[in-house]
Design an enzyme around this catalytic site. Structure first.
Site, PDB file in Angstrom:
ATOM      1  N   ARG A  69      20.099  28.681  -7.086  1.00 57.41           N
ATOM      2  CA  ARG A  69      20.423  28.033  -8.368  1.00 57.41           C
ATOM      3  C   ARG A  69      19.152  27.715  -9.107  1.00 57.41           C
ATOM      4  O   ARG A  69      17.971  27.939  -8.709  1.00 57.41           O
ATOM      5  CB  ARG A  69      21.084  26.748  -8.028  1.00 57.41           C
ATOM      6  N   GLU A 116      22.727  16.650 -14.532  1.00 59.89           N
ATOM      7  CA  GLU A 116      21.434  16.071 -14.724  1.00 59.89           C
ATOM      8  C   GLU A 116      20.292  16.628 -15.536  1.00 59.89           C
ATOM      9  O   GLU A 116      19.583  16.286 -16.490  1.00 59.89           O
ATOM     10  CB  GLU A 116      20.488  16.084 -13.188  1.00 59.89           C
ATOM     11  N   ARG A 125      22.848  23.737 -14.926  1.00 59.06           N
ATOM     12  CA  ARG A 125      22.581  24.124 -13.610  1.00 59.06           C
ATOM     13  C   ARG A 125      23.508  25.481 -13.236  1.00 59.06           C
ATOM     14  O   ARG A 125      24.716  25.231 -13.099  1.00 59.06           O
ATOM     15  CB  ARG A 125      22.879  23.092 -12.692  1.00 59.06           C
ATOM     16  N   CYS A 139      13.259  16.678 -14.599  1.00 56.11           N
ATOM     17  CA  CYS A 139      12.739  16.103 -13.485  1.00 56.11           C
ATOM     18  C   CYS A 139      11.250  16.810 -13.172  1.00 56.11           C
ATOM     19  O   CYS A 139      11.489  18.146 -13.005  1.00 56.11           O
ATOM     20  CB  CYS A 139      13.724  15.862 -12.120  1.00 56.11           C
ATOM     21  N   THR A 141       9.841  17.420 -10.685  1.00 55.09           N
ATOM     22  CA  THR A 141       9.961  18.023  -9.326  1.00 55.09           C
ATOM     23  C   THR A 141      10.494  19.637  -9.347  1.00 55.09           C
ATOM     24  O   THR A 141      10.605  20.124  -8.615  1.00 55.09           O
ATOM     25  CB  THR A 141      10.709  17.232  -8.310  1.00 55.09           C
ATOM     26  N   ARG A 167      15.928  27.252  -6.681  1.00 54.40           N
ATOM     27  CA  ARG A 167      15.869  27.173  -5.152  1.00 54.40           C
ATOM     28  C   ARG A 167      16.981  27.759  -4.485  1.00 54.40           C
ATOM     29  O   ARG A 167      18.190  27.832  -4.786  1.00 54.40           O
ATOM     30  CB  ARG A 167      16.332  25.531  -5.015  1.00 54.40           C
ATOM     31  N   ARG A 226      16.375  20.843   5.481  1.00 55.76           N
ATOM     32  CA  ARG A 226      17.114  19.919   5.231  1.00 55.76           C
ATOM     33  C   ARG A 226      18.488  19.661   6.045  1.00 55.76           C
ATOM     34  O   ARG A 226      18.887  20.735   6.728  1.00 55.76           O
ATOM     35  CB  ARG A 226      17.635  19.590   3.886  1.00 55.76           C
ATOM     36  N   GLU A 263      19.035  16.892   1.027  1.00 59.64           N
ATOM     37  CA  GLU A 263      17.932  16.017   1.323  1.00 59.64           C
ATOM     38  C   GLU A 263      18.640  14.768   1.920  1.00 59.64           C
ATOM     39  O   GLU A 263      19.812  14.131   1.374  1.00 59.64           O
ATOM     40  CB  GLU A 263      17.425  15.614  -0.125  1.00 59.64           C
TER      41      GLU A 263
END
Length: 355
Positions: free
Chosen positions: A125, A224, A228, A270, A272, A279, A308, A313
């Site tokens: 993604r 978010e 995505r 974000c 991060t 990912r 994970r 997570e």
């Protein structure tokens, strides 16, 4: 400059943060000097330091604690973002630049588990933001709907294996909702970290989910991030999954250029999730390696992989299945990020077989 009411709220927020036991990167790097330097600044779209830090102030258990309300925030508030990004990404200095977007040679990616002995499923993604729009905290309802309209127009033109259906959250029937929940596609209104960052306003306006007929290509709209883009399927065919994601991202970019700068690459809400924003992950069973979880973690880390639990997570492994993905997203190309994951997974399987 910010108005008097915002300045007052900022002073109260800084005082509140200092009074907590927070171990967030926000608390670590928002020194009184940096606070004084940034507290009066505002981006062209009106984002202030308060928009950047409010989630971390309200949630002292945050790991990072900041969000970017718009693309310009990364430069306007660079004195706070830069050290946090450097710390989180384990080395991305002020002088470092993200390489140009390069998906690599798509034919060099393979099925990492052709015998279906270890890999349950594969997923790749990326996050994207449409240029010219702020990120969630600064979006108004009309902008949410406008963006949704643009990408819907693109979805309607998708053909071949990307062809599918868009499901807006607004007015969604119970039947459709249940179907998307059963497929594990439906996202819910944001968690408390996103709520505190003002990232969930006007819910569910302008939000929705697209998936192709085969349910192997999925796009979340205005969850978010603006977008995505997700490709996935059962088994270990990383090459096929990655090609599909790249094809989808290239088609969707026709809705408008994506927010990107030379320093951080693709920009999202974000810090991060910058650079490639990619990912690439597998759900995988490695029973012998995982018998010693510390050894699994240490072996994965050698190949820049992150381990994970099954559901991501902060979750546990269910039935010995782990979610393993590339760790690095900044400072390397998209193709290199996915290649790093491919090489690492092939090595883990090789080690598992040798035990």
């Amino acid at each position: 400059m910010v108005d008097a009411a915002t300045a007052e709220k900022l002073d109260a927020a800084f005082k509140k943060l200092q009074g907590t036991e927070s171990k967030s990167l926000l608390k670590k790097y928002l020194t009184p000097e940096i606070f004084d330097k940034l507290k009066g600044l505002k981006t062209a779209l009106g984002a202030t330091l308060l928009d950047v830090i409010q989630s971390g102030v309200e949630n002292p258990d945050s790991g990072v604690g900041i969000y970017a309300p718009d693309a310009e925030s990364y430069t306007t508030f660079a004195d706070l973002f830069d050290p946090i990004i450097d710390d989180y990404h384990k080395g991305f200095k002020k002088t470092d630049l993200q390489p140009k977007c390069d998906f690599g040679d798509l034919n060099s990616f393979v099925n990492v588990d052709p015998d279906n002995a270890f890999v349950v499923s594969t997923r790749v993604r990326c996050g994207r933001s449409i240029q010219g729009y702020p990120f969630n905290p600064c979006l108004n309802e009309d902008q949410y709907k406008e963006m949704e309209g643009k990408v819907k127009g693109i979805f309607e033109k998708l053909g071949g294996e990307l062809k599918g259906t868009y499901y807006p959250l607004t007015g969604m029937t119970k039947e459709v909702q249940q179907k998307l929940i059963d497929d594990h596609f439906l996202f819910k209104e944001g968690d408390r970290f996103l709520q505190a960052a003002n990232a969930c306003r006007y819910w569910p306006s302008g939000r929705g989910i697209y998936h192709n007929d085969a349910k192997s290509f999925l796009v979340w709209v205005n969850e978010e991030d603006h977008l995505r883009i997700i490709s996935m399927q059962q088994g270990g065919d990383l090459g096929g999954v990655y090609k599909r994601m790249v094809a989808g991202a290239n088609e969707i970019e026709k809705a408008g250029s994506f927010s990107r700068n030379d320093r951080f690459g693709f920009l999202t809400f974000c810090p991060t999730n910058l650079g490639t924003t990619i990912r690439a992950s597998v759900h995988i069973k490695l029973p012998k390696l995982a018998a010693d979880k510390a050894k699994l973690d240490a072996t994965a880390a050698k190949y820049n992989l992150q381990v994970r639990g099954t559901s991501g997570e902060h979750t546990e492994s269910i039935g010995g299945v782990y979610d393993i993905s590339n760790k690095r997203r900044l400072g390397l190309t998209e193709g290199e990020a996915v290649k790093e994951m491919q090489d690492g997974i092939l090595e883990l399987i090789k080690i598992e077989k040798s035990l």
